[in-house]
Design an enzyme around this catalytic site. Structure first.
Site, PDB file in Angstrom:
ATOM      1  N   TRP A  21       2.534  -5.007   3.178  1.00 10.60           N
ATOM      2  CA  TRP A  21       1.567  -3.678   2.741  1.00 10.60           C
ATOM      3  C   TRP A  21      -0.007  -3.776   2.671  1.00 10.60           C
ATOM      4  O   TRP A  21       0.399  -5.119   2.047  1.00 10.60           O
ATOM      5  CB  TRP A  21       1.802  -2.794   1.576  1.00 10.60           C
ATOM      6  CG  TRP A  21       1.042  -1.768   1.135  1.00 10.60           C
ATOM      7  CD1 TRP A  21       0.574  -0.752   2.188  1.00 10.60           C
ATOM      8  CD2 TRP A  21       0.527  -1.506  -0.191  1.00 10.60           C
ATOM      9  NE1 TRP A  21      -0.248  -0.237   1.299  1.00 10.60           N
ATOM     10  CE2 TRP A  21      -0.731  -0.434  -0.035  1.00 10.60           C
ATOM     11  CE3 TRP A  21       0.827  -2.340  -1.287  1.00 10.60           C
ATOM     12  CZ2 TRP A  21      -1.502   0.395  -1.782  1.00 10.60           C
ATOM     13  CZ3 TRP A  21      -0.354  -1.750  -2.672  1.00 10.60           C
ATOM     14  CH2 TRP A  21      -0.732  -0.664  -2.155  1.00 10.60           C
ATOM     15  N   GLN A  27      -5.582  -6.552   6.666  1.00 11.64           N
ATOM     16  CA  GLN A  27      -6.397  -7.334   5.839  1.00 11.64           C
ATOM     17  C   GLN A  27      -6.238  -9.108   6.143  1.00 11.64           C
ATOM     18  O   GLN A  27      -7.259  -9.917   6.300  1.00 11.64           O
ATOM     19  CB  GLN A  27      -6.018  -7.365   4.696  1.00 11.64           C
ATOM     20  CG  GLN A  27      -7.393  -8.710   3.552  1.00 11.64           C
ATOM     21  CD  GLN A  27      -6.194  -8.708   2.224  1.00 11.64           C
ATOM     22  OE1 GLN A  27      -4.825  -8.306   1.660  1.00 11.64           O
ATOM     23  NE2 GLN A  27      -6.714  -9.789   0.682  1.00 11.64           N
ATOM     24  N   TYR A  54       1.915   1.412   6.993  1.00 15.20           N
ATOM     25  CA  TYR A  54       1.032   0.801   7.386  1.00 15.20           C
ATOM     26  C   TYR A  54       0.450   0.102   8.175  1.00 15.20           C
ATOM     27  O   TYR A  54       1.481  -0.235   9.354  1.00 15.20           O
ATOM     28  CB  TYR A  54       1.862  -1.190   6.911  1.00 15.20           C
ATOM     29  CG  TYR A  54       2.740  -0.470   5.053  1.00 15.20           C
ATOM     30  CD1 TYR A  54       2.699   0.299   4.547  1.00 15.20           C
ATOM     31  CD2 TYR A  54       4.168  -1.566   5.693  1.00 15.20           C
ATOM     32  CE1 TYR A  54       3.230   0.189   3.086  1.00 15.20           C
ATOM     33  CE2 TYR A  54       5.075  -1.547   3.697  1.00 15.20           C
ATOM     34  CZ  TYR A  54       4.062  -0.356   2.894  1.00 15.20           C
ATOM     35  OH  TYR A  54       5.110  -0.570   1.883  1.00 15.20           O
ATOM     36  N   TRP A 205       8.186  -2.769  -6.407  1.00 15.60           N
ATOM     37  CA  TRP A 205       6.477  -3.024  -5.571  1.00 15.60           C
ATOM     38  C   TRP A 205       5.198  -3.426  -6.170  1.00 15.60           C
ATOM     39  O   TRP A 205       5.574  -2.961  -7.835  1.00 15.60           O
ATOM     40  CB  TRP A 205       6.566  -2.086  -4.575  1.00 15.60           C
ATOM     41  CG  TRP A 205       6.211  -0.654  -5.046  1.00 15.60           C
ATOM     42  CD1 TRP A 205       6.657  -0.233  -4.752  1.00 15.60           C
ATOM     43  CD2 TRP A 205       4.708  -0.417  -5.394  1.00 15.60           C
ATOM     44  NE1 TRP A 205       6.176   1.603  -5.368  1.00 15.60           N
ATOM     45  CE2 TRP A 205       4.787   1.251  -5.177  1.00 15.60           C
ATOM     46  CE3 TRP A 205       3.365  -1.027  -5.148  1.00 15.60           C
ATOM     47  CZ2 TRP A 205       3.987   2.177  -5.661  1.00 15.60           C
ATOM     48  CZ3 TRP A 205       2.847   0.095  -6.253  1.00 15.60           C
ATOM     49  CH2 TRP A 205       2.717   1.389  -5.679  1.00 15.60           C
TER      50      TRP A 205
HETATM   51  P1  NDP Z   1       1.761  -7.901  -5.408  1.00 18.63           P
HETATM   52  O1  NDP Z   1       1.598  -7.426  -6.729  1.00 18.63           O
HETATM   53  O2  NDP Z   1       2.865  -9.136  -5.531  1.00 18.63           O
HETATM   54  O3  NDP Z   1       0.090  -8.266  -4.335  1.00 18.63           O
HETATM   55  C1  NDP Z   1       0.827  -9.075  -3.942  1.00 18.63           C
HETATM   56  C2  NDP Z   1      -0.919  -9.637  -3.723  1.00 18.63           C
HETATM   57  O4  NDP Z   1      -1.437 -10.293  -4.473  1.00 18.63           O
HETATM   58  C3  NDP Z   1      -1.209 -10.249  -2.380  1.00 18.63           C
HETATM   59  O5  NDP Z   1      -2.075  -9.920  -1.056  1.00 18.63           O
HETATM   60  C4  NDP Z   1      -2.580 -11.356  -2.366  1.00 18.63           C
HETATM   61  O6  NDP Z   1      -3.551 -10.357  -2.444  1.00 18.63           O
HETATM   62  C5  NDP Z   1      -2.049 -11.316  -4.224  1.00 18.63           C
HETATM   63  N1  NDP Z   1      -1.257 -12.577  -4.838  1.00 18.63           N
HETATM   64  C6  NDP Z   1      -0.160 -12.969  -4.834  1.00 18.63           C
HETATM   65  N2  NDP Z   1       0.594 -14.180  -5.277  1.00 18.63           N
HETATM   66  C7  NDP Z   1      -0.761 -14.987  -5.784  1.00 18.63           C
HETATM   67  C8  NDP Z   1      -1.223 -15.701  -5.940  1.00 18.63           C
HETATM   68  N3  NDP Z   1      -0.186 -16.644  -6.352  1.00 18.63           N
HETATM   69  N4  NDP Z   1      -1.856 -15.819  -6.922  1.00 18.63           N
HETATM   70  C9  NDP Z   1      -3.383 -15.225  -6.622  1.00 18.63           C
HETATM   71  N5  NDP Z   1      -3.275 -13.769  -5.773  1.00 18.63           N
HETATM   72  C10 NDP Z   1      -2.077 -13.239  -5.171  1.00 18.63           C
HETATM   73  O7  NDP Z   1       2.613  -7.338  -4.170  1.00 18.63           O
HETATM   74  P2  NDP Z   1       1.859  -6.175  -3.201  1.00 18.63           P
HETATM   75  O8  NDP Z   1       0.957  -4.315  -3.497  1.00 18.63           O
HETATM   76  O9  NDP Z   1       1.189  -6.585  -1.978  1.00 18.63           O
HETATM   77  O10 NDP Z   1       3.074  -5.076  -2.818  1.00 18.63           O
HETATM   78  C11 NDP Z   1       3.766  -5.743  -2.425  1.00 18.63           C
HETATM   79  C12 NDP Z   1       4.913  -5.103  -1.385  1.00 18.63           C
HETATM   80  O11 NDP Z   1       5.813  -3.903  -1.923  1.00 18.63           O
HETATM   81  C13 NDP Z   1       3.805  -4.459   0.003  1.00 18.63           C
HETATM   82  O12 NDP Z   1       4.436  -5.279   0.619  1.00 18.63           O
HETATM   83  C14 NDP Z   1       5.314  -3.401   0.188  1.00 18.63           C
HETATM   84  O13 NDP Z   1       6.600  -3.587   0.558  1.00 18.63           O
HETATM   85  C15 NDP Z   1       5.751  -2.587  -0.992  1.00 18.63           C
HETATM   86  N6  NDP Z   1       4.859  -1.611  -1.850  1.00 18.63           N
HETATM   87  C16 NDP Z   1       5.874  -0.243  -1.463  1.00 18.63           C
HETATM   88  C17 NDP Z   1       4.496   1.009  -2.091  1.00 18.63           C
HETATM   89  C18 NDP Z   1       5.893   2.076  -2.173  1.00 18.63           C
HETATM   90  O14 NDP Z   1       5.043   3.110  -1.893  1.00 18.63           O
HETATM   91  N7  NDP Z   1       7.543   1.460  -1.710  1.00 18.63           N
HETATM   92  C19 NDP Z   1       3.277   0.764  -1.747  1.00 18.63           C
HETATM   93  C20 NDP Z   1       3.059  -0.592  -2.599  1.00 18.63           C
HETATM   94  C21 NDP Z   1       3.605  -1.606  -1.820  1.00 18.63           C
HETATM   95  P3  NDP Z   1      -4.804 -11.598  -2.824  1.00 18.63           P
HETATM   96  O15 NDP Z   1      -4.717 -12.948  -1.479  1.00 18.63           O
HETATM   97  O16 NDP Z   1      -5.644 -10.335  -1.380  1.00 18.63           O
HETATM   98  O17 NDP Z   1      -5.713 -11.261  -3.588  1.00 18.63           O
END
Ligand code: NDP
Length: 336
Positions: A21, A27, A54, A205
């Site tokens: 997502w 991005q 997505y 998530w």
């Molecule tokens: P996270 O809470 O894992 O956030 C991920 C983001 O955090 C990354 O893209 C990165 O963003 C940052 N990040 C991850 N690891 C680190 C680290 N070690 N150090 C620093 N920054 C870090 O989850 P998401 O919000 O991405 O959601 C995960 C998945 O959940 C989605 O891909 C999707 O599959 C699902 N989802 C489902 C939903 C639903 O309605 N069912 C809604 C939302 C998500 P950056 O580097 O850009 O700051």
């Protein structure tokens, strides 16, 4: 890697699952997206989650390309249906039979696979009879296009009703995909008890609260360059909900706890959701491969009760617990 059964089904999934997502097709450039998927595979992640909506279907295409050539039996591929896709015409959304039947074919073609392991209702559709939705899902399963059915952000009551119909139709409704993290615990009072009763597992998530629980956003300071909070294609809007100084200061108080446990803050966040045995997997995102490599080390970590209590004390009243938020966060009418 640690594997858990998804609910009471016989399907095992990697406790750290990779989701795309806001990243793939948006991005993150395609070559970096592929590197992230490769890092996930190299770290032992076998389960991948996406959705038709997505990047308006582009994320499925990127994931399909990235997984091309992998042994299909060694992967669990999950996608979803509900939010508007394509030109967002009146039938390009929701959980009607028409949209489910058309959307699964589009997803399979973009993912370059004959079936998905889990097909999920991305929200509850109050405008379509639940019987119509579940019958369509049952037909998707019988056609061999999906092995199991799941839902996302359904209330306990909706889960019970959907599960009962799925059982009558002889298909497995085995999972719920809600938001869950140290900061967002709204499923604990109602969704999790109902899920335990039904044999439904959570695939949660935003376990790192979209990066906020990594501790990289500091109170009173601009977000770091290249972070989701600077992503004008959608990420910045989504992560805003956590970016206030009260939350960010509390999150900084987790740092010494993580250090004592010899974990990074992101690892602590992922490990925290996995302490709940109704959680089958933490669904993590990544904008670069190093994040996957770091976060995957949370698999199998046990956090002592005393440290869990200190986490609660550190976060205090910024934790959101109101179970009514599950219903509030789903549209009251099908979006168009
Ligand atoms: P996270 O809470 O894992 O956030 C991920 C983001 O955090 C990354 O893209 C990165 O963003 C940052 N990040 C991850 N690891 C680190 C680290 N070690 N150090 C620093 N920054 C870090 O989850 P998401 O919000 O991405 O959601 C995960 C998945 O959940 C989605 O891909 C999707 O599959 C699902 N989802 C489902 C939903 C639903 O309605 N069912 C809604 C939302 C998500 P950056 O580097 O850009 O700051």
């Amino acid at each position: 890697m640690e594997f858990r059964y998804l609910g009471s089904s016989g399907l095992k999934i990697s406790t750290v699952t990779y989701g795309n997502w806001l990243t793939h097709g948006s991005q993150v450039e395609n070559d970096v997206a592929k590197q992230c998927v490769q890092a996930a595979l190299d770290c032992g992640i076998t389960t991948f989650d996406t959705a038709d909506v997505y990047a308006n279907t582009k994320a499925e295409t990127v994931l399909g390309e990235a997984l091309k050539g992998e042994r299909r039996q060694s992967l669990e591929i999950f996608t979803k249906v509900y939010w508007p896709t394509g030109p967002a015409g009146p039938n390009d959304c929701g959980l009607s039979r028409k949209h489910i039947m058309e959307s699964i074919d589009g997803s399979l073609s973009r993912l370059q696979t004959d079936y998905v392991d889990l097909y999920q209702a991305h929200r509850y559709d109050p405008d379509t009879p639940l019987e119509e939705t579940m019958q369509a899902f049952a037909d998707v399963v019988r056609a061999g296009k999906a092995l199991y059915i799941g839902v996302s952000e359904w209330t306990a009551e909706q889960l019970r009703a959907g599960h009962a119909l799925a059982r009558e139709l002889g298909i497995g409704l085995i999972s719920s995909q809600p938001q869950y993290s140290m900061l967002w615990r709204v499923i604990e009072d109602e969704v999790i008890p109902a899920s335990r009763e039904l044999g439904v597992g959570q695939i949660v998530w935003s376990p790192i609260a979209q990066g906020v629980l990594s501790g990289k956003y500091l109170p009173g300071q601009q977000p770091p360059a290249g972070s989701r909070a600077t992503d004008a294609k959608g990420g910045a809007d989504m992560v805003q909900r956590f970016l206030n100084d009260d939350v960010l200061s509390r999150v900084q108080a987790l740092k010494p706890i993580a250090e004592e446990l010899e974990l990074t803050m992101a690892q602590l966040a992922v490990a925290w959701v996995l302490q709940n045995d109704n959680v089958s997997a933490a669904l993590v995102g990544a904008s670069r491969p190093e994040q996957v490599q770091e976060n995957v080390k949370a698999a199998g970590v046990r956090i002592a009760d005393e440290a869990m209590k200190r986490i609660d004390q550190a976060l205090g009243d910024v934790v959101v617990r109101d179970p009514a938020k599950t219903a509030e966060n789903a549209p009251a009418r099908r979006p168009s």
